[in-house]
Design a protein around this motif. Sequence first.
Motif, short mmCIF file in Angstrom:
data_model
loop_
_atom_site.label_atom_id
_atom_site.label_comp_id
_atom_site.label_asym_id
_atom_site.label_seq_id
_atom_site.Cartn_x
_atom_site.Cartn_y
_atom_site.Cartn_z
N ALA A 39 0.84 -1.20 0.00
CA ALA A 39 0.00 0.00 0.00
C ALA A 39 0.87 1.24 0.00
CB ALA A 39 -0.90 0.01 1.23
N CYS A 40 0.41 2.28 -0.67
CA CYS A 40 1.11 3.57 -0.66
C CYS A 40 0.89 4.27 0.68
CB CYS A 40 0.62 4.46 -1.79
SG CYS A 40 1.04 3.85 -3.41
N VAL A 41 -0.30 4.08 1.24
CA VAL A 41 -0.66 4.70 2.51
C VAL A 41 -1.32 3.65 3.39
CG1 VAL A 41 -2.09 6.45 3.65
CG2 VAL A 41 -0.98 6.97 1.47
N ILE A 64 10.03 7.55 9.38
CA ILE A 64 8.93 7.12 8.52
C ILE A 64 7.98 8.29 8.38
CG2 ILE A 64 6.98 5.52 8.30
CD1 ILE A 64 8.66 3.52 9.97
N GLN A 65 7.59 8.59 7.14
CA GLN A 65 6.66 9.70 6.88
C GLN A 65 5.28 9.35 7.41
OE1 GLN A 65 6.55 10.47 2.66
NE2 GLN A 65 7.21 12.54 3.01
N GLU A 78 -1.81 8.31 9.34
CA GLU A 78 -1.53 7.86 7.99
C GLU A 78 -0.02 7.74 7.82
OE1 GLU A 78 -5.21 9.10 5.16
OE2 GLU A 78 -3.34 10.17 4.90
N VAL A 79 0.41 6.56 7.42
CA VAL A 79 1.82 6.30 7.19
C VAL A 79 2.04 6.17 5.70
CG1 VAL A 79 3.70 4.69 7.62
CG2 VAL A 79 2.04 5.14 9.42
N ARG A 80 2.96 6.92 5.18
CA ARG A 80 3.30 6.86 3.76
C ARG A 80 4.38 5.81 3.56
NH1 ARG A 80 -0.54 9.49 1.89
NH2 ARG A 80 -0.94 11.57 2.64
N SER A 81 4.17 4.93 2.62
CA SER A 81 5.14 3.90 2.33
C SER A 81 6.38 4.51 1.69
CB SER A 81 4.54 2.86 1.39
OG SER A 81 5.46 1.86 1.10
#
Length: 84
Positions: A39-41, A64-65, A78-81
């Motif tokens: 997943a991207c997010v 980690i973004q 929300e975590v950005r991959s």
Amino acid sequence: MHTNNMFEQNVYAVDLRGYDCPQLFVQFKWQLKSKCDHACVIRFSYDEDQDINDILKYLASHKIQFSVEAAENNKFIEVRSTHV
């Protein structure tokens, strides 16, 4: 035609509501590691009364973004991959 469908298919939702520490953190890490390639997010839902400080410290220390968001009665991280 829904324009959000293309974006939403790259979002993986994980419901962490109802977990207490340490299970909250364990579930977060397991879901993060198992879903980050797919997943991207990743959107982690949580309740206002849950302590997410360990999660936020983990994300920051690993660079980690992420963002902490609230929409109506829903709170989520929300975590950005990031593939490095």
